[in-house]
Scaffold this motif. Structure first.
Motif, PDB file in Angstrom:
ATOM      1  N   ILE A  31       0.820  -1.088  -0.010  1.00 64.15           N
ATOM      2  CA  ILE A  31      -0.092  -0.107  -0.291  1.00 64.15           C
ATOM      3  C   ILE A  31       0.759   1.408   0.006  1.00 64.15           C
ATOM      4  CG2 ILE A  31      -1.557   1.642   1.208  1.00 64.15           C
ATOM      5  CD1 ILE A  31      -2.838  -1.165   2.254  1.00 64.15           C
ATOM      6  N   HIS A  32       1.814   1.224   0.817  1.00 67.59           N
ATOM      7  CA  HIS A  32       2.655   2.435   0.904  1.00 67.59           C
ATOM      8  C   HIS A  32       4.189   2.203   0.243  1.00 67.59           C
ATOM      9  CE1 HIS A  32      -0.305   2.812   4.309  1.00 67.59           C
ATOM     10  NE2 HIS A  32      -0.301   4.115   3.670  1.00 67.59           N
ATOM     11  N   ASN A  33       4.486   3.579  -0.098  1.00 63.90           N
ATOM     12  CA  ASN A  33       5.867   3.543  -0.941  1.00 63.90           C
ATOM     13  C   ASN A  33       6.548   4.548  -0.316  1.00 63.90           C
ATOM     14  OD1 ASN A  33       5.164   5.529  -2.426  1.00 63.90           O
ATOM     15  ND2 ASN A  33       4.319   4.301  -3.803  1.00 63.90           N
ATOM     16  N   HIS A  34       8.033   4.637  -0.656  1.00 66.17           N
ATOM     17  CA  HIS A  34       8.946   6.035  -0.290  1.00 66.17           C
ATOM     18  C   HIS A  34       8.333   7.044  -0.319  1.00 66.17           C
ATOM     19  CE1 HIS A  34      12.339   3.059   0.118  1.00 66.17           C
ATOM     20  NE2 HIS A  34      11.859   2.908   0.823  1.00 66.17           N
ATOM     21  N   GLU A  35       7.804   7.422  -1.778  1.00 66.49           N
ATOM     22  CA  GLU A  35       7.198   8.580  -2.200  1.00 66.49           C
ATOM     23  C   GLU A  35       5.991   9.111  -1.320  1.00 66.49           C
ATOM     24  OE1 GLU A  35       5.230   8.674  -5.836  1.00 66.49           O
ATOM     25  OE2 GLU A  35       5.455  10.785  -6.218  1.00 66.49           O
ATOM     26  N   ILE A  42       5.650   8.665   1.801  1.00 71.75           N
ATOM     27  CA  ILE A  42       6.188   9.378   3.055  1.00 71.75           C
ATOM     28  C   ILE A  42       6.646  10.722   2.773  1.00 71.75           C
ATOM     29  CG2 ILE A  42       8.206   9.427   4.800  1.00 71.75           C
ATOM     30  CD1 ILE A  42       5.839   7.777   5.537  1.00 71.75           C
ATOM     31  N   THR A  43       7.167  11.047   2.013  1.00 70.11           N
ATOM     32  CA  THR A  43       7.562  12.471   1.402  1.00 70.11           C
ATOM     33  C   THR A  43       6.478  13.270   1.254  1.00 70.11           C
ATOM     34  OG1 THR A  43       9.682  11.522   0.285  1.00 70.11           O
ATOM     35  CG2 THR A  43       8.997  13.650  -0.241  1.00 70.11           C
ATOM     36  N   LEU A  44       5.387  12.658   0.478  1.00 67.48           N
ATOM     37  CA  LEU A  44       4.340  13.403   0.029  1.00 67.48           C
ATOM     38  C   LEU A  44       3.537  13.805   1.528  1.00 67.48           C
ATOM     39  CD1 LEU A  44       2.969  11.895  -2.981  1.00 67.48           C
ATOM     40  CD2 LEU A  44       3.861  14.012  -2.796  1.00 67.48           C
ATOM     41  N   ILE A  45       3.438  12.866   2.313  1.00 65.91           N
ATOM     42  CA  ILE A  45       2.665  13.137   3.584  1.00 65.91           C
ATOM     43  C   ILE A  45       3.378  14.120   4.426  1.00 65.91           C
ATOM     44  CG2 ILE A  45       1.931  12.263   5.621  1.00 65.91           C
ATOM     45  CD1 ILE A  45       1.748   9.289   4.627  1.00 65.91           C
ATOM     46  N   CYS A  46       4.672  13.982   4.402  1.00 64.87           N
ATOM     47  CA  CYS A  46       5.537  14.935   5.405  1.00 64.87           C
ATOM     48  C   CYS A  46       5.401  16.404   4.780  1.00 64.87           C
ATOM     49  CB  CYS A  46       6.910  14.490   5.604  1.00 64.87           C
ATOM     50  SG  CYS A  46       7.162  12.981   6.516  1.00 64.87           S
ATOM     51  N   ASN A  47       5.172  16.545   3.460  1.00 67.64           N
ATOM     52  CA  ASN A  47       5.218  17.843   2.969  1.00 67.64           C
ATOM     53  C   ASN A  47       3.806  18.598   3.486  1.00 67.64           C
ATOM     54  OD1 ASN A  47       7.554  18.383   1.618  1.00 67.64           O
ATOM     55  ND2 ASN A  47       6.888  17.040  -0.208  1.00 67.64           N
ATOM     56  N   GLN A  98      13.557   1.910   8.868  1.00 69.38           N
ATOM     57  CA  GLN A  98      14.731   3.022   9.125  1.00 69.38           C
ATOM     58  C   GLN A  98      14.780   3.852   7.850  1.00 69.38           C
ATOM     59  OE1 GLN A  98      16.311   4.021  11.583  1.00 69.38           O
ATOM     60  NE2 GLN A  98      15.585   2.453  13.229  1.00 69.38           N
ATOM     61  N   VAL A  99      14.314   3.224   6.766  1.00 67.69           N
ATOM     62  CA  VAL A  99      14.515   4.024   5.476  1.00 67.69           C
ATOM     63  C   VAL A  99      13.414   5.017   5.561  1.00 67.69           C
ATOM     64  CG1 VAL A  99      14.506   3.856   3.083  1.00 67.69           C
ATOM     65  CG2 VAL A  99      15.840   2.196   4.202  1.00 67.69           C
ATOM     66  N   PHE A 100      12.257   4.519   5.825  1.00 63.67           N
ATOM     67  CA  PHE A 100      11.057   5.382   5.858  1.00 63.67           C
ATOM     68  C   PHE A 100      11.351   6.602   6.825  1.00 63.67           C
ATOM     69  CE2 PHE A 100       8.625   1.882   4.330  1.00 63.67           C
ATOM     70  CZ  PHE A 100       8.039   2.400   3.259  1.00 63.67           C
ATOM     71  N   LEU A 101      11.839   6.278   8.128  1.00 65.12           N
ATOM     72  CA  LEU A 101      12.244   7.024   9.153  1.00 65.12           C
ATOM     73  C   LEU A 101      13.198   8.339   8.590  1.00 65.12           C
ATOM     74  CD1 LEU A 101      12.063   8.071  12.091  1.00 65.12           C
ATOM     75  CD2 LEU A 101      13.944   6.545  12.582  1.00 65.12           C
ATOM     76  N   LYS A 102      14.153   7.884   7.869  1.00 63.61           N
ATOM     77  CA  LYS A 102      15.221   8.675   7.358  1.00 63.61           C
ATOM     78  C   LYS A 102      14.645   9.692   6.110  1.00 63.61           C
ATOM     79  CE  LYS A 102      20.146   8.061   6.537  1.00 63.61           C
ATOM     80  NZ  LYS A 102      20.840   7.160   6.022  1.00 63.61           N
TER      81      LYS A 102
END
Ligand code: SF4
Length: 237
Positions: free
Chosen positions: A174-178, A180-185, A221-225
């Motif tokens: 369901i979730h990918n790296h992109e 996380i970046t979008l949510i954080c923005n 850890q990758v998601f966290l970073k």
């Protein structure tokens, strides 16, 4: 006086509100159908669960309020119940604090609860980036009308009217790296953001996730970073 039905009660929890000793109430039904939901019966078939009279809970809270810090109201989605403020009031009148777990799709009710000081802490689940395809995919429903509500709730909490946290459960497939970046923005400057790993030890709402493994420690850890590049106050839970 009408109160929302209560379908679950934990008399003692040390894990549902960081640093606090709480009791936990579960309210039925939800307007989302997240495939990874761990409360399928509560969401889909609450009539199969026994209703716990609030009076029983109230007596327990009165008897034990010396060592309880507060009550967590979770679900299901508590804010689909218009009589939620009455329940919050009943708890506050006992001198206990209230934490609310929500998906943030009922902005007006949340705003009212905050303005009337009927809640002390809100944990807002951000299911996915607030785009139609990504959010609908994670929420399991067509989310066009819900997304503006979530966005308004995020904006409201970012103004810090009360203590709050944002959180996202990360689910393989369901979730990918992109994401996380979008949510954080969307949540730059937030007080606390928690990333939670999907657990497949409990039956999920969608059977298609039954054989999906959680993310590994390294993957989390990758998601966290990635998240911390934008939101420094991100933590793994
Ligand atoms: S995980 Fe999704 S479907 Fe389950 S209660 Fe929360 S918002 Fe509703």
């Amino acid at each position: 006086m009408k109160l929302p039905e209560i379908k679950g009660f934990i008399d003692l929890s040390l894990v549902d509100w960081d640093g606090k000793v709480t009791a936990v109430l579960f309210l039925p039904r939800c307007n989302l159908r997240c495939p990874f939901c761990h409360n399928a019966t509560l969401v889909l078939n609450p009539e199969e669960m026994q209703t716990i009279p609030f009076e029983e809970i109230r007596l327990y809270l009165i008897k034990n309020k010396r060592w309880l810090d507060g009550v967590v109201i979770t679900g299901g989605e508590p804010t689909i119940h218009n009589d939620l403020p009455i329940l919050c009031n009943q708890i506050k009148e006992l001198g206990l604090k209230v934490k609310l777990d929500t998906n943030g799709t009922n902005y007006d009710l949340l705003q009212e609860l905050i303005a009337k000081e009927q809640v002390d802490y809100i944990a807002l689940d951000i299911k996915a980036p607030i785009t139609l395809e990504r959010y609908s995919n994670a929420a399991g429903v067509e989310a066009r009308k819900l997304m503006p509500e979530v966005q308004k709730t995020i904006k409201l909490l970012l103004e810090r009217p009360i203590d709050y946290e944002f959180r996202t459960t990360l689910v393989p497939t369901i979730h990918n790296h992109e994401d996380i970046t979008l949510i954080c923005n969307e949540i730059i400057g937030c007080e606390k953001y928690f990333l939670q790993n999907f657990k497949n030890d409990v039956k999920t709402l969608s059977p298609r996730l039954a054989n999906i493994q959680s993310f590994t420690r390294e993957e989390m850890q990758v998601f966290l970073k990635l998240a911390r590049k934008i939101v420094t106050n991100t933590f793994l839970r």
